[in-house]
Design a protein around this motif. Sequence first.
Motif, PDB file in Angstrom:
ATOM      1  N   VAL A   1      29.570  31.476   3.156  1.00 18.56           N
ATOM      2  CA  VAL A   1      30.749  30.808   2.449  1.00 18.56           C
ATOM      3  C   VAL A   1      30.214  29.301   2.217  1.00 18.56           C
ATOM      4  N   SER A   2      29.520  28.435   3.096  1.00 17.81           N
ATOM      5  CA  SER A   2      29.043  27.310   2.504  1.00 17.81           C
ATOM      6  C   SER A   2      28.171  27.407   1.536  1.00 17.81           C
ATOM      7  N   LEU A   3      27.070  28.337   1.515  1.00 19.76           N
ATOM      8  CA  LEU A   3      26.210  28.180   0.248  1.00 19.76           C
ATOM      9  C   LEU A   3      26.959  28.785  -1.047  1.00 19.76           C
TER      10      LEU A   3
ATOM     11  N   LEU B   1      29.729  27.735  -1.695  1.00 18.71           N
ATOM     12  CA  LEU B   1      30.624  26.207  -2.018  1.00 18.71           C
ATOM     13  C   LEU B   1      29.678  25.377  -2.674  1.00 18.71           C
ATOM     14  N   VAL B   2      28.401  25.308  -2.221  1.00 19.62           N
ATOM     15  CA  VAL B   2      27.528  24.491  -2.690  1.00 19.62           C
ATOM     16  C   VAL B   2      26.989  24.962  -3.895  1.00 19.62           C
TER      17      VAL B   2
ATOM     18  N   SER C   1      30.137  32.350   7.881  1.00 19.39           N
ATOM     19  CA  SER C   1      30.248  30.926   7.448  1.00 19.39           C
ATOM     20  C   SER C   1      29.100  30.264   6.470  1.00 19.39           C
ATOM     21  N   LEU C   2      27.954  30.662   6.981  1.00 21.20           N
ATOM     22  CA  LEU C   2      26.845  30.277   5.976  1.00 21.20           C
ATOM     23  C   LEU C   2      26.772  30.741   4.817  1.00 21.20           C
TER      24      LEU C   2
END
Length: 227
Positions: free
Chosen positions: A49-51, A53-54, A46-47
């Motif tokens: 994926v979030s990075l 997207l950022v 999840s981390l």
Amino acid sequence: MAKQHKTPAVVAELGRPETPAETASRKARDSRLYRERKTVNNLVFSLLVSLGLVLVIFLMVPRGTGGFAEHEVNVASLATEAAPSAGRELAAPQVPEEWKAKQAELRGSDGVTAWQINYTTVDAESGREAYAAVTQAFTPDGAPVEDVWIAQQLEQQAPTGNESLGGLDWITYDHSDRDPDNSNVLFALQAQWENDTILVYGTDAPSTLRDLATDIAESLSEPKGTE
């Protein structure tokens, strides 16, 4: 034929077969560890994926190549746009080409509306970067702007004299001995134009700020419709 029972396997660390209780405990432990590993893996995924997207958003957002040093506003245009809201002509002085107008806006505080212009300048005498500001303040009912409000804008500095510039009488505040790194008011001028209080102040040379005040006085007093 009787069903043969499988002989329990010997567990190496025990040197004997597990008891039913030990087997149940081992399975429960293995299940718990599996869930914990899965949870950690999910968090890491999840981390990432979030990075990702950022990073995509960062790359998609347009960014200018300049910062505050290059930022500049069109004072004349903004003054024209704000004049109907202010209900009066607003100062839009002609300044040296090397000056940069960083801000020009209407502000309201303590019952006073102010047209505020802030410039970064180049002190002609020292060559260092300096600051100059213009404030055109007024009240809704046309009453004079209170001295307390004026003093706050001028960092509580005391007046030091009087002079006439551009057809207006100005109160001067000459405190050139102050530290420009810790003050925005080394020299200031205050005048009354109709029902408005005009303040010109900054850290630039007094002669430069006098020229700015003269230009403002002449432009505001200029008959409408003249070029």
